[in-house]
Design an enzyme around this catalytic site. Structure first.
Site, mmCIF file in Angstrom:
data_model
loop_
_atom_site.group_PDB
_atom_site.id
_atom_site.type_symbol
_atom_site.label_atom_id
_atom_site.label_comp_id
_atom_site.label_asym_id
_atom_site.label_seq_id
_atom_site.Cartn_x
_atom_site.Cartn_y
_atom_site.Cartn_z
ATOM 1 C CB CYS A 1 -0.722 -6.542 2.314
ATOM 2 S SG CYS A 1 0.450 -5.736 1.249
ATOM 3 N NE ARG B 1 -1.261 -12.239 3.455
ATOM 4 C CZ ARG B 1 -0.312 -11.568 2.825
ATOM 5 N NH1 ARG B 1 -0.185 -10.291 2.980
ATOM 6 N NH2 ARG B 1 0.550 -12.200 2.067
ATOM 7 C CG ASP C 1 1.554 -11.142 -5.115
ATOM 8 O OD1 ASP C 1 0.581 -11.020 -4.347
ATOM 9 O OD2 ASP C 1 2.685 -11.498 -4.708
HETATM 10 C C1 UD1 Z 1 3.332 -14.924 -0.358
HETATM 11 C C2 UD1 Z 1 3.804 -13.654 -1.015
HETATM 12 C C3 UD1 Z 1 2.610 -12.814 -1.441
HETATM 13 C C4 UD1 Z 1 1.676 -13.634 -2.325
HETATM 14 C C5 UD1 Z 1 1.325 -14.958 -1.662
HETATM 15 C C6 UD1 Z 1 0.525 -15.877 -2.573
HETATM 16 C C7 UD1 Z 1 5.896 -13.232 0.099
HETATM 17 C C8 UD1 Z 1 6.676 -12.378 1.033
HETATM 18 N N1 UD1 Z 1 4.602 -12.919 -0.074
HETATM 19 O O1 UD1 Z 1 2.605 -14.540 0.802
HETATM 20 O O2 UD1 Z 1 3.092 -11.668 -2.150
HETATM 21 O O3 UD1 Z 1 0.496 -12.887 -2.557
HETATM 22 O O4 UD1 Z 1 2.509 -15.661 -1.269
HETATM 23 O O5 UD1 Z 1 1.224 -16.130 -3.755
HETATM 24 O O6 UD1 Z 1 6.431 -14.137 -0.516
HETATM 25 N N2 UD1 Z 1 -2.724 -19.257 4.864
HETATM 26 C C9 UD1 Z 1 -3.328 -19.862 5.956
HETATM 27 N N3 UD1 Z 1 -2.531 -20.253 6.985
HETATM 28 C C10 UD1 Z 1 -1.186 -20.082 6.977
HETATM 29 C C11 UD1 Z 1 -0.577 -19.485 5.854
HETATM 30 C C12 UD1 Z 1 -1.373 -19.081 4.807
HETATM 31 O O7 UD1 Z 1 -4.539 -20.029 5.986
HETATM 32 O O8 UD1 Z 1 -0.530 -20.485 7.950
HETATM 33 C C13 UD1 Z 1 -3.570 -18.826 3.723
HETATM 34 C C14 UD1 Z 1 -3.488 -17.316 3.479
HETATM 35 O O9 UD1 Z 1 -4.354 -16.606 4.320
HETATM 36 C C15 UD1 Z 1 -3.869 -17.255 2.023
HETATM 37 C C16 UD1 Z 1 -3.264 -18.535 1.434
HETATM 38 O O10 UD1 Z 1 -3.053 -19.404 2.545
HETATM 39 O O11 UD1 Z 1 -5.262 -17.293 1.883
HETATM 40 C C17 UD1 Z 1 -1.948 -18.351 0.704
HETATM 41 O O12 UD1 Z 1 -1.053 -17.633 1.524
HETATM 42 P P1 UD1 Z 1 0.527 -17.816 1.438
HETATM 43 O O13 UD1 Z 1 0.876 -18.570 0.198
HETATM 44 O O14 UD1 Z 1 1.017 -18.318 2.743
HETATM 45 O O15 UD1 Z 1 0.996 -16.305 1.268
HETATM 46 P P2 UD1 Z 1 2.262 -15.621 1.920
HETATM 47 O O16 UD1 Z 1 3.379 -16.582 2.024
HETATM 48 O O17 UD1 Z 1 1.838 -14.858 3.115
#
Ligand code: UD1
Length: 428
Positions: free
Chosen positions: A125, A130, A315
């Protein structure tokens, strides 16, 4: 390309079966890479993202078997069998990974079991940058050597991963899952702090335990993992989708109807139930189902802030915004998880909503009624917020680019039509 066409203004009444959780099923599927025995998953949803993960695993050489169908409004015992034996590839290619960000979840388990893995940098998305830095930094702490080359993450641990004390600098669902899957095959003890507490992370941990892993602290933000040299197969059932549940709860509220949501779990929904309650929506449990209806004719504006679980889920932010757009008074919605997650705002405003975005907050001034319009779906949850708005709006709403919806909502138009919505899908 398909379009969804809605004639709004009809209250929804009836029963909606809730599917298995997409966000729980995706990491559970990746967990099959941790063993050469079969991992059998019951209750996975029928969704494009699940097919993408199945394609990715098949591309790596995993035997993917799908049984049963979901139909007639109920889950009909769909089962996914995944066996990662024989010659398993080490590279997750760009053309599959770009379709779905969660593909990066194969990195941790593949690296832990095979000592190397190459995964294309993810797409998914378009809701902010991200990055995957938290995943990579934690894998480095487990002893992996990681390089980024030509758009690929290349990870190596020729002598295996080694347990470590890791504190995630910020809460990430995906990083928690990836590292947990790596740690279960790392040598010695791993302590993970500031772990995401989302039910999908706990579901993965429970499945890993069923596969022979040793994990303490499940459901808390601190997990202690004692590594094993191998895991075995298991039979595991995916938890219900709390976001699908919340979305249909909003559908009941925004149309002024009454819905009974079947096969779900109220205990995953505390913050959503509380938020809807403040707006004037009653959500109660009855005979194992969840009943949703408005308590008054009009709804009240409220302030909502997204937060990691158990806070209000990002979400559900777009859906609650559609609801507050037709509530009395002003509401403020603050998004703290993702930047750029207000792409539904211009589309809702085209339907007559009065929403202004200031940085990470949106001021929503409730209007008495929305009117139908031609709209463009942008990301998964934004798309469904437009469906919700269309259900409540006067006249016809046409939503384009509905493939976003199909990534996360099983048979959405069928489920809504069965409860009285005038909604159909037309081939474009
Ligand atoms: C998962 C969910 C998504 C949901 C999100 C937050 C799945 C497949 N998707 O996404 O639907 O919206 O959790 O509840 O389970 N971040 C970093 N560095 C990283 C990883 C994340 O900066 O290495 C940041 C992201 O940009 C974001 C925040 O951390 O701002 C939370 O992201 P994250 O919890 O990792 O989301 P997803 O696992 O991608």
């Amino acid at each position: 390309m398909d379009q969804i066409v809605i004639r709004g203004g009809r209250p929804l009444n009836g029963t909606i079966p809730i599917a298995g959780s997409k966000n729980a099923a995706l990491p559970l599927m990746a967990a099959c890479l941790l063993t050469d025995e079969t991992l059998t998953l019951a209750n996975p949803p029928h969704l494009a993202d699940i097919s993408t993960m199945a394609d990715l695993l098949a591309e790596l050489g995993v035997t993917v078997d799908m049984d049963g169908v979901s139909g007639n409004g109920e889950q009909a015992g769909r089962v996914l069998r995944l066996t990662a034996d024989g010659d398993i590839g080490r590279t997750a290619p760009y053309d599959l990974v770009r379709r779905m960000r969660a593909s990066v979840l194969v990195l941790g388990p593949a690296l832990a079991r095979f000592g190397e893995a190459r995964v294309s940098l993810p797409g998914g998305c378009a809701i902010g940058t991200r990055p995957v830095d938290l995943h990579l930094e934690a894998l480095r702490q487990l002893g992996a050597e990681i390089e980024l080359e030509e758009g690929y993450i290349s990870a190596k641990a020729p002598d295996g991963l080694a347990g470590a004390h890791i504190t995630f600098p910020s809460v990430s669902v995906g990083a928690s899952e990836n590292i947990l899957m790596a740690a279960v095959l790392a040598e010695g003890e791993t302590q993970l702090a500031n772990v995401a507490r989302e039910p999908e992370v706990s579901d993965l941990a429970h499945c890993l335990v069923a596969m022979g892993a040793e994990i303490d602290g499940i459901g808390t933000d601190t997990l202690v993992v004692r590594g094993r040299t191998s895991l075995h197969g298991a039979d595991y059932s995916v938890i219900p989708d709390r976001i699908e549940t919340g979305t249909y709860a909003v559908a009941a509220a925004i149309t002024g109807g009454e819905l009974r949501l079947r096969n779900s779990r109220m205990d995953f929904l505390d913050s959503v139930v509380d938020t809807l309650g403040r707006a004037g929506v009653s959500v109660t449990e009855a005979d194992g189902d969840i009943l949703v209806k408005r308590t008054d004719n009009r709804l009240d504006g409220i302030d909502v802030m997204t937060e990691p679980y158990p806070g209000f889920p990002t979400d559900m932010q777009a859906q609650i915004m559609a609801l507050l757009a037709v509530s009395d008074g002003a509401s403020m919605i603050t998004e703290t998880i993702f930047e750029n997650r207000f792409m539904h705002v211009p589309e809702l405003n085209r339907m007559g909503a009065d929403i202004n975005v200031h940085g990470s907050s949106a001021i929503v001034r409730g209007v008495p009624e929305l009117s139908g319009a031609h709209l463009m779906a942008t990301d998964l949850r934004a798309s469904v917020s437009l469906v919700l708005a269309g259900l409540a709006a006067k006249g016809e709403t046409v939503i384009n680019r509905v493939y976003h919806l199909d990534r996360g909502y099983e048979r959405v138009e069928e489920k809504l039509a069965a409860c009285g919505a005038e909604i159909s899908r037309v081939g474009g």
